[in-house]
Design a protein around this motif. Structure first.
Motif, PDB file in Angstrom:
ATOM      1  N   ILE A  16       0.128  48.942  36.457  1.00 12.41           N
ATOM      2  CA  ILE A  16      -0.932  49.647  35.735  1.00 12.41           C
ATOM      3  C   ILE A  16      -1.039  51.089  36.223  1.00 12.41           C
ATOM      4  CG2 ILE A  16      -3.410  49.749  35.262  1.00 12.41           C
ATOM      5  CD1 ILE A  16      -3.437  46.675  35.461  1.00 12.41           C
ATOM      6  N   HIS A  20      -2.055  53.500  30.799  1.00  8.50           N
ATOM      7  CA  HIS A  20      -2.262  52.170  30.219  1.00  8.50           C
ATOM      8  C   HIS A  20      -3.723  51.919  29.863  1.00  8.50           C
ATOM      9  CE1 HIS A  20       1.565  51.192  32.545  1.00  8.50           C
ATOM     10  NE2 HIS A  20       1.878  51.061  31.262  1.00  8.50           N
ATOM     11  N   LEU A  32      -0.522  47.512  27.418  1.00  3.70           N
ATOM     12  CA  LEU A  32       0.847  47.639  27.922  1.00  3.70           C
ATOM     13  C   LEU A  32       1.733  46.551  27.341  1.00  3.70           C
ATOM     14  CD1 LEU A  32       1.101  45.232  30.230  1.00  3.70           C
ATOM     15  CD2 LEU A  32       0.093  46.925  31.689  1.00  3.70           C
TER      16      LEU A  32
END
Length: 169
Positions: A16, A20, A32
């Motif tokens: 992450i 995202h 994502l």
């Protein structure tokens, strides 16, 4: 915590980054494509998850190997005295067996993903919605994945039936 509030696999929640995190019609979410299935997932950014990610500027903490992470999780669970013995199924040589083990020995990063799916299903989030978030392709696949306590399900059903019957009078 990231896995428990996102339902993502370790391979995804360790990737992450700020890009995202999106906002769509006022709702913040993680957007994502998963590593394993290359499926796009959109996960609402719940307050608990947002707090964790904010501390790291919306970037997952530096990843460590899944083996090392699972060792750490087991160590924490053991120290937390999560020791009760549980019955579990496992495969060996293509045969499904039943075993008994202390619970802490069975907990891994993937437990967070299963817990996410199970916990949110149990509070009433529809399976059809959750499967989109977890990336399961069918509801059947999703239901095989979650861990519903059969006794708890029976108690909940009894309670719901009693409430329905009370309202019918």
């Amino acid at each position: 915590l990231i896995g428990a509030y996102s339902g993502l696999r370790l391979s995804d929640f360790t990737r992450i980054k700020p890009e995202h995190i999106i906002t769509d019609q006022g709702v913040e979410m993680i957007n994502l494509y998963t590593m394993k299935t290359r499926t796009e997932v959109c996960i609402p950014l719940m307050p608990e998850l947002k707090k964790v990610l904010e501390k790291h500027n919306y970037t997952s903490p530096d990843p460590i190997s899944s083996q090392r992470m699972n060792e750490y999780i087991k160590e924490v669970c053991k120290k937390a005295k999560i020791k009760r013995n549980v019955v579990h199924k496992y495969s060996k040589g293509g045969k499904v067996n039943e075993g008994h083990s202390p619970l802490w020995t069975l907990i891994s990063t993937h437990t967070a993903r299963r817990s996410f799916a199970t916990n949110f299903y149990e509070i009433g989030i529809p399976a059809a919605m959750l499967k989109e978030i977890t990336g399961h392709s069918t509801e059947r696949q999703f239901f095989e994945y979650i861990n519903i306590d059969k006794k708890k399900a029976a108690r909940n059903m009894a309670s719901m039936v009693a409430e329905i019957m009370k309202n019918r009078k």
